[in-house]
Enzyme design. Sequence first.
Site, PDB file in Angstrom:
ATOM      1  N   GLU A 175      -1.513  -5.328   7.986  1.00  0.00           N
ATOM      2  CA  GLU A 175      -0.790  -6.595   8.131  1.00  0.00           C
ATOM      3  C   GLU A 175      -0.434  -7.176   6.777  1.00  0.00           C
ATOM      4  OE1 GLU A 175      -2.822  -8.947   6.663  1.00  0.00           O
ATOM      5  OE2 GLU A 175      -4.396  -7.433   6.660  1.00  0.00           O
ATOM      6  N   GLU A 318      -3.707  -5.185   4.521  1.00  0.00           N
ATOM      7  CA  GLU A 318      -2.595  -4.214   4.489  1.00  0.00           C
ATOM      8  C   GLU A 318      -2.874  -2.938   5.284  1.00  0.00           C
ATOM      9  OE1 GLU A 318      -1.535  -3.153   0.503  1.00  0.00           O
ATOM     10  OE2 GLU A 318      -1.133  -5.212  -0.142  1.00  0.00           O
TER      11      GLU A 318
END
Length: 355
Positions: A175, A318
């Site tokens: 994300e 991430e």
Amino acid sequence: MQSAIHEITGRITAPDEKSSQQAILRLNNLTKPPGSLGRLEALAVRLAGISSTEKPSYTKRTVVVMAADHGVCSEGVSAFPQEVTLQMAYNFLTGGAAVNVLARQGNAEVQFVDIGINGELSHPDLIARKVRMGTDNMAIGPAMSRDEALQALLVGVKVAEEAVQNGTELFITGEMGIGNTTASAAILCAFENVSAELAVGRGTGIDDAQLRNKIRVVSQALHINQPNAADPLDVLSKVGGLEIAGLVGVILGAAANRVPVVLDGFISGAAALVARALAPESISYMISAHVSGEQGHRLMLQRLGLEPLLDLGLRLGEGTGGALCLHLIDAVSHIMNEMATFESAGVSGAEIGNQ
């Protein structure tokens, strides 16, 4: 749209117990003392059940990075401005983010999905699925409508289903979204009835005064919105985020297709809480990559009943922790596929076991 949720959750069934048992038998017949590979053996058994084979192997792996903005950033909950989400998007798309580097090392593809960035971007590798330009400020009202949360969730399901159709055999959740640790902490509080003081961490590296403010903001959001833990979409829409909703869909889509999904950190854990509430059996398809340095993540994993593979103090997000775990998953695959049994090696199992 609600019927679509029921359709996907209705396809989620328990992992294959027969394959799990076969994996246990194989592990006990490999040329080693029983249990000597520790938690790698437990991972092998879990992957066998998920993938319905005693010798699991994953050639095509996909990191799905969901990206969105959060209106709650206006409350000063992050050390970075909201604009960083859009700026970082191009870094992901050009292969320069940490998860790109680690995914290349782990032979995984990165898919970057704009599900709610507060700005316009264009790139040939972008998966453009914007539901809206970021959420509203949850400190003064719901982050989004119920329909928007559901729409974002179904975006995640579709991304997962398309990836499976294109050969993906394993997912990693990633994300990008300035402010998303605030939403994730609020989700943890709502589902697990814990205080903001226990759930809220420093995110991007805020100082003590900013941390006190962030705790206040989460407490205020919970008080104003009164999210109902018995209604997962209510929690998601009132104090969640668009990228979190997208990851819920990825998790459910993976589970419905009997594909393992490796959870990254705190934000992925928040999505896992929502996914489990919607479909309890989906937890069987989730593998926790690591426990992050974000306060509340260890508690979150304990409540989910998941044991992290790594504890490296990571707090980048991430999908970085998930990408690192690909090496452990590869190790399990090689052991199950290549290691000799006592019989094939002509070694006495009893003698080995008594040493």
